[in-house]
Enzyme design. Structure first.
Site, PDB file in Angstrom:
ATOM      1  N   ASP A 151       0.863  -1.182   0.000  1.00 43.56           N
ATOM      2  CA  ASP A 151       0.000   0.000   0.000  1.00 43.56           C
ATOM      3  C   ASP A 151       0.900   1.232   0.000  1.00 43.56           C
ATOM      4  OD1 ASP A 151      -1.783  -2.076   0.478  1.00 43.56           O
ATOM      5  OD2 ASP A 151      -3.053  -0.874   1.802  1.00 43.56           O
ATOM      6  N   LYS A 219      -6.830   3.190  -3.506  1.00 46.95           N
ATOM      7  CA  LYS A 219      -7.277   3.165  -2.124  1.00 46.95           C
ATOM      8  C   LYS A 219      -7.526   4.590  -1.672  1.00 46.95           C
ATOM      9  CE  LYS A 219      -5.273   1.905   2.409  1.00 46.95           C
ATOM     10  NZ  LYS A 219      -4.194   1.172   3.084  1.00 46.95           N
ATOM     11  N   LYS A 255     -10.222   0.171  -2.682  1.00 49.98           N
ATOM     12  CA  LYS A 255     -10.166  -0.082  -1.247  1.00 49.98           C
ATOM     13  C   LYS A 255     -10.451   1.191  -0.467  1.00 49.98           C
ATOM     14  CE  LYS A 255      -7.013  -1.388   2.506  1.00 49.98           C
ATOM     15  NZ  LYS A 255      -5.658  -1.832   2.865  1.00 49.98           N
TER      16      LYS A 255
END
Lengths: 319, 308
Positions: A151, A219, A255
């Site tokens: 991430d 995300k 996400k």
């Protein structure tokens, strides 16, 4: 990820990239928020609710991203992921454990071959304020520690000052750093930190930029900035991945992270995924929740459905 | 001058220090009792229309438990002296609104103004009586235990946690305060299902609690159908104890079934008064014993080396 269609304009320089991103349609703020509000009023009951709870659990990236994280805490979180509800072995497991890069190896060891992924945050999370070599070393370190997913955070400072090419090239470079010696590659999630992007137009631009640069997931947030994930922002990003697949044939995941705490919240997001992106996204391969407390509430609701009695926090493990 | 339009009342619930409508959107008409005293066998009031009350659903009960759970640690952490002061303040506000309470009790229970006033006075006195116990209870039920070794062995009472209360069906204020005050004085928080047909004094008590110093969530008041909410509270795993006093005279409520449901998470249960299945409502005018307080306590015992 090299199958970008021919009709996309080149990204040879910042001006070209800027023309492309600023040529994207503007976002109707009122319309977007009204649509999100409309989607959050659906009532999901009985068997649909049971399905949604299990699906939501299987989509969770169970997260601990604190300065005070210890190997012990990571191991206990992994234990919770392996057996989310000891009173009911049919409970699905979450998709991944999300930790800082230096603890990835601890999670890797604890999870073994359970199939639960290890996600590690990298590139000077959460601020992203570090030089490129540091960010890349951070990423390689996490991949070497056994992370299946990285991430990364984008450089919001560069994005907001219009240096889109710099952001693009960073994502490309981090994607390259996700490669393992055996040729496989860790999945790359690109954190846009929408709470710092100021406008919905910027969220749309950042989404397309990240998808074009090769992110496997986009995300919303780090969870360290308020507001974190909101339904309108997630809706907008779901529109982006839907449009991107139409445009290029490549499917990208989404996400939302931070601020999703209750089963009711999770249901709203699942409805939105289904309505906006479509059922193709309703699996943990294409949609994730970045959350820590959410699992507990989902388990309480699951117990309520199974036993018929309201459950309480004494019946799930504390984080 | 035109005739004044009557202000029609539709009351709401009291949950977490706020006054929400029922999640279900339902309400029901509340009627006065016929002028006699005790009402018909089902406890239903058949007199003049008084007001509309919110008809709480099981989800309101669930929300109330969440609010009570949230408020519990802070309330238990307050010093006993402080809790006593807060409760005494409630009695002060009750006294200030006693005229309204007298009217409501008179209408709800079919009493004369004089009898209703006596009932309200007794209720306020009862509240003060329990407030006084706040910092004395530990002295009476706790203490130093004799043990055969060089140790101090000390027992101290602690609150059980979240207590569900079925408030009495007949005694709309005196009975109500007689079941709430002993529960919260020790640091418990509570979810109260008020008298089904006589809820209005409870609604006013909610307004009194909201404007005194009691933290939101310590007392949560649900008006509505007792039989609808009681099973959910009895089986609720996040409720630590249940007081079934109001199961007496409640229609379609079997306190035995509620006690069985409560056993699933080992709740403490206080049965209604009366022999076997014949539950009755006690005479609330009598000075109580300590049991309504001690029924909702846990005992913490500490061993500490004494040395020579």
């Amino acid at each position: 990820m090299t199958t970008v269609a021919h009709d996309l304009p080149p990204v040879s320089d910042n001006a070209a990239l800027t023309r492309w991103l600023h040529g994207l349609p503007g976002v109707d703020q009122v319309g977007l928020e009204a649509r999100a509000a409309g989607l959050s009023t659906r009532s999901i009951k009985t068997t649909s609710k049971a399905w949604a709870i299990d699906t939501a659990i299987s989509m969770i990236d169970l997260t601990t991203l604190e300065g005070a994280d210890t190997p012990g805490k990571v191991r206990s979180l992994c234990a919770k992921a392996l057996v989310p509800d000891p009173s009911d072995p049919t409970t699905p497991r979450p998709a991944a454990i999300c930790v800082y890069g230096d603890l990835a190896h601890v999670a890797r060891e604890a999870l073994g071959d359970s199939g639960i992924h290890v996600a590690a945050v990298a590139t000077a999370f959460p601020s992203g304020r570090a030089s490129m070599p540091v960010k890349l070393a951070d990423t390689r370190d996490a991949v070497a520690g056994g992370a299946d997913e990285i991430d990364m955070v984008i450089d919001r400072g560069a994005f907001l000052s219009g240096r889109y090419l710099q952001v693009f090239e960073e994502i490309v470079a981090v994607k390259e750093a996700c490669r393992r010696p055996d040729g496989t590659s860790a999945h790359l999630k690109v954190i846009l930190e929408t709470g710092e992007l100021a406008t919905y137009d910027n969220v749309r631009r950042a989404s397309f930029l990240a998808m074009r640069a090769g992110g496997d997931f986009i995300k919303t947030s780090t969870g360290k900035v308020a507001p974190a994930a909101t339904l309108p922002v997630t809706l907008l990003m779901l529109e982006a991945v839907r449009d991107w697949r139409e445009l290029t044939g490549v499917q990208i995941g989404v996400k939302p992270a931070g601020g999703i705490r209750t089963t009711k919240d999770a249901m709203k997001y699942l409805v939105t995924v289904s309505e906006i992106a479509g059922p193709d996204w309703l699996t943990s391969d294409w949609f994730r929740f970045g959350a820590s407390g959410l699992l507990g509430d989902l388990l309480l609701q699951r117990q309520k459905l199974a036993t018929g009695a309201y459950s309480g926090s004494d019946y799930v493990s504390i984080d | 001058m035109s005739e004044r339009v009557e202000v029609r009342k539709t009351f709401k619930l009291y949950i977490g220090g706020a006054f929400p409508r029922s999640e279900s959107g339902r309400s029901y008409a509340v009627h006065a009792a016929p002028r006699s005293g005790r009402s018909t066998s089902s406890g239903s009031n058949t007199g003049a229309f008084l007001a509309n009350a919110a008809m709480a659903s099981r989800k309101d009960a669930r929300d109330a438990v969440v609010a009570a759970r949230k408020a519990q640690p802070g309330w238990a952490e307050a010093t006993a002296y402080n809790r006593g002061q807060v409760l005494y303040r409630v009695a002060e506000v009750m006294q200030g609104r006693s005229a309204q309470l007298v009217d409501e009790v008179a209408a709800a229970e079919g009493l004369s103004a004089a009898k209703a006033a006596l009932s309200v006075d007794t209720a306020i006195d009862r509240w003060v009586w329990y407030a006084g116990w706040a910092d004395k209870l530990a002295q009476v039920v706790g203490g130093l235990n004799p043990v055969a070794g060089p140790f101090f062995n000390i027992s101290a009472p602690e609150p059980t946690g979240v207590v569900a209360i079925l408030a009495p069906q007949q005694s709309s204020l005196l009975g109500l305060v007689s079941v709430i005050a002993p529960v919260i004085v020790s640091g418990n928080t509570c979810v109260v299902v008020t008298s089904q047909d006589r809820p209005l004094p409870a609604v006013t008590l909610g307004e009194i609690l909201a404007t005194s110093d009691v933290p939101g969530g310590v007392v949560n008041l649900l008006t509505g159908v007792t039989a609808e909410m009681a099973p959910w509270l009895a089986s609720h795993r996040d409720v630590n104890a249940i007081d079934l006093t109001g199961a007496a005279d409640a229609s379609n409520v079997s306190w035995g079934e509620l006690e069985a449901a409560a056993a699933t998470n080992l709740k403490r249960v206080r049965r209604p008064a009366g022999e076997a299945e014949a539950a009755v409502e006690p005479d609330w005018r009598l000075t109580p014993d300590l049991s309504r307080m001690t029924d909702f306590l846990e005992t913490k015992t500490v061993w500490h080396p004494k040395g020579r």
